[in-house]
Motif scaffolding. Sequence first.
Motif, PDB file in Angstrom:
ATOM      1  N   VAL A   1      97.377  94.589  12.481  1.00 57.07           N
ATOM      2  CA  VAL A   1      96.331  95.440  11.882  1.00 57.07           C
ATOM      3  C   VAL A   1      96.922  96.814  11.559  1.00 57.07           C
ATOM      4  O   VAL A   1      96.750  97.350  10.462  1.00 57.07           O
ATOM      5  N   SER A   2      97.649  97.377  12.521  1.00 65.55           N
ATOM      6  CA  SER A   2      98.232  98.711  12.325  1.00 65.55           C
ATOM      7  C   SER A   2      99.304  98.689  11.249  1.00 65.55           C
ATOM      8  O   SER A   2      99.330  99.532  10.354  1.00 65.55           O
ATOM      9  N   LYS A   3     100.184  97.702  11.320  1.00 64.63           N
ATOM     10  CA  LYS A   3     101.309  97.671  10.378  1.00 64.63           C
ATOM     11  C   LYS A   3     100.824  97.554   8.938  1.00 64.63           C
ATOM     12  O   LYS A   3     101.373  98.195   8.041  1.00 64.63           O
ATOM     13  N   TYR A   4      99.812  96.715   8.703  1.00 60.86           N
ATOM     14  CA  TYR A   4      99.378  96.468   7.326  1.00 60.86           C
ATOM     15  C   TYR A   4      98.129  97.272   6.947  1.00 60.86           C
ATOM     16  O   TYR A   4      97.617  97.134   5.836  1.00 60.86           O
ATOM     17  N   GLY A   5      97.655  98.096   7.855  1.00 62.74           N
ATOM     18  CA  GLY A   5      96.523  98.975   7.566  1.00 62.74           C
ATOM     19  C   GLY A   5      95.277  98.234   7.108  1.00 62.74           C
ATOM     20  O   GLY A   5      94.567  98.719   6.227  1.00 62.74           O
ATOM     21  N   VAL A   6      95.007  97.078   7.716  1.00 65.06           N
ATOM     22  CA  VAL A   6      93.846  96.299   7.265  1.00 65.06           C
ATOM     23  C   VAL A   6      92.561  96.800   7.932  1.00 65.06           C
ATOM     24  O   VAL A   6      92.595  97.482   8.951  1.00 65.06           O
ATOM     25  N   LYS A   7      91.447  96.418   7.329  1.00 65.04           N
ATOM     26  CA  LYS A   7      90.136  96.851   7.837  1.00 65.04           C
ATOM     27  C   LYS A   7      89.297  95.680   8.366  1.00 65.04           C
ATOM     28  O   LYS A   7      88.189  95.866   8.845  1.00 65.04           O
ATOM     29  N   THR A   8      89.837  94.461   8.214  1.00 65.32           N
ATOM     30  CA  THR A   8      89.091  93.271   8.666  1.00 65.32           C
ATOM     31  C   THR A   8      90.026  92.298   9.388  1.00 65.32           C
ATOM     32  O   THR A   8      91.157  92.088   8.941  1.00 65.32           O
ATOM     33  N   VAL A   9      89.543  91.726  10.484  1.00 67.16           N
ATOM     34  CA  VAL A   9      90.279  90.662  11.181  1.00 67.16           C
ATOM     35  C   VAL A   9      89.342  89.469  11.325  1.00 67.16           C
ATOM     36  O   VAL A   9      88.184  89.632  11.728  1.00 67.16           O
ATOM     37  N   VAL A  10      89.832  88.282  10.982  1.00 67.31           N
ATOM     38  CA  VAL A  10      89.019  87.067  11.164  1.00 67.31           C
ATOM     39  C   VAL A  10      89.774  86.087  12.062  1.00 67.31           C
ATOM     40  O   VAL A  10      90.995  86.162  12.178  1.00 67.31           O
ATOM     41  N   PHE A  11      89.014  85.189  12.672  1.00 68.93           N
ATOM     42  CA  PHE A  11      89.599  84.238  13.612  1.00 68.93           C
ATOM     43  C   PHE A  11      89.184  82.821  13.265  1.00 68.93           C
ATOM     44  O   PHE A  11      88.144  82.612  12.639  1.00 68.93           O
ATOM     45  N   GLY A  12      89.998  81.861  13.693  1.00 70.84           N
ATOM     46  CA  GLY A  12      89.649  80.465  13.466  1.00 70.84           C
ATOM     47  C   GLY A  12      90.369  79.572  14.445  1.00 70.84           C
ATOM     48  O   GLY A  12      91.339  79.989  15.091  1.00 70.84           O
ATOM     49  N   GLY A  13      89.891  78.333  14.580  1.00 72.06           N
ATOM     50  CA  GLY A  13      90.494  77.383  15.512  1.00 72.06           C
ATOM     51  C   GLY A  13      89.712  77.365  16.815  1.00 72.06           C
ATOM     52  O   GLY A  13      89.008  78.332  17.151  1.00 72.06           O
ATOM     53  N   GLY A  14      89.851  76.260  17.554  1.00 74.76           N
ATOM     54  CA  GLY A  14      89.049  76.040  18.751  1.00 74.76           C
ATOM     55  C   GLY A  14      89.093  77.174  19.765  1.00 74.76           C
ATOM     56  O   GLY A  14      88.070  77.513  20.365  1.00 74.76           O
ATOM     57  N   VAL A  15      90.274  77.793  19.960  1.00 72.76           N
ATOM     58  CA  VAL A  15      90.383  78.840  20.979  1.00 72.76           C
ATOM     59  C   VAL A  15      89.557  80.075  20.581  1.00 72.76           C
ATOM     60  O   VAL A  15      89.151  80.867  21.437  1.00 72.76           O
ATOM     61  N   ALA A  16      89.262  80.210  19.290  1.00 74.18           N
ATOM     62  CA  ALA A  16      88.423  81.327  18.829  1.00 74.18           C
ATOM     63  C   ALA A  16      86.985  81.187  19.323  1.00 74.18           C
ATOM     64  O   ALA A  16      86.180  82.107  19.178  1.00 74.18           O
ATOM     65  N   ALA A  17      86.656  80.039  19.931  1.00 72.70           N
ATOM     66  CA  ALA A  17      85.312  79.871  20.529  1.00 72.70           C
ATOM     67  C   ALA A  17      85.264  80.503  21.924  1.00 72.70           C
ATOM     68  O   ALA A  17      84.200  80.606  22.523  1.00 72.70           O
TER      69      ALA A  17
END
Length: 365
Positions: A291-307
Amino acid sequence: MKILGIETTCDETSVGIVKDGRDVLANVVSSSASLHKKYGGVVPEVAAREQVKLMVPVLDEVCHESGIKYQDIDSFAVAHGPGLVGSLLIGVETAKTLALTFDKTLIAVNHLVGHIYANWLTPKVNSKLKIVNGKEFPLVALIVSGGHTDLILMKGFGSFQLLGSTRDDAAGEVFDKVARVLGLGYPGGPEVERVAQQFNVQSSNLKVKFPRPMIGDASFDFSFSGLKTAVVNLVNSTGYSSSESEGQVEKFKGYSSRQARTIKDAVMAEIAYEFQEAIVDVLVKKTFKAVSKYGVKTVVFGGGVAANSRLRNRMSHTGLKFGVNVLFPEKGLSVDNGAMIAAAAFFEKDFVDPLKLQANPSLHF
Ligand code: KG4
Ligand code: ZN
């Protein structure tokens, strides 16, 4: 545009119908997990055989639930990889047959990309999830499933840059393995989470400590096999591994079976808790480093462990500190499902010739 998505990459047989990549009209998931329980992991032949049996009933159910007939579908979509070859074949051949029979287009979807697009599915009205609009590109996506741990920079629809992956075991795989040594069921993630919640952080003094592999290194890669080994070794050294009942364990001589169980449960809860903390620490650190390196404003998650609730809480909390939007699919849409495949198909529109599409077990980004 109504798309019917088919997902059979592992032990689920799932079909979803999604309108315009967001509205889930129906999503049916049938899992053969209970048949794999005694083996502590998926048995590929058993999974594929169940998918042969379940494919048509699941298709029937999704049409019944949505009230939509095959003729009303605009396009069929299927996850053609990565996954187990026998399982993939069932979904791929079914989707090809439907597209040819009803003279519709066919869209091929990368299963991992499907996990990312699960974040575009509109949560149900009564969802407790805060609905945050406006995902901003570029964004960082973390896929944590049974077979993959991938950190991705998504620059726009269809534009993915792989930043890092696990060099050995995937996060979900390690949850499953730890569950097995703790004598818990399969799939292991929800079981480890349940047992970890029984550890009382406030009143207990955490004595167990596990490594956080590669947490401080320069890359965006992960490694979880050392953590897995540390947990296995500790469980074995406690003297009561999953195969032994309390009555057989030397250190419980003189205790009633109830006392022995209480002691064992407390130790297992502490191990599950510290293991979960170790894995979440590494995932949080690497995600927000990206997030810091690419200066993004959104993070999304996916896959079973994201539950996993602890992962969700820690990521959301860190997101607040960084001032970024942290988004998760609904829990049921984090695990494998057909709706996410239909959503990805809408945004990617990777049309393929139904006569030529083949399963690709090792497909990646
Ligand atoms: O994405 P998924 O449904 O299938 C694959 O593509 O692999 O992920 C399955 C994995 C399993 O390893 C399962 O133990 C893990 O996700 N999982 C969880 C939780 N729910 C499922 N891991 C941790 N906490 C959970 N609540
Ligand atoms: Zn998956």
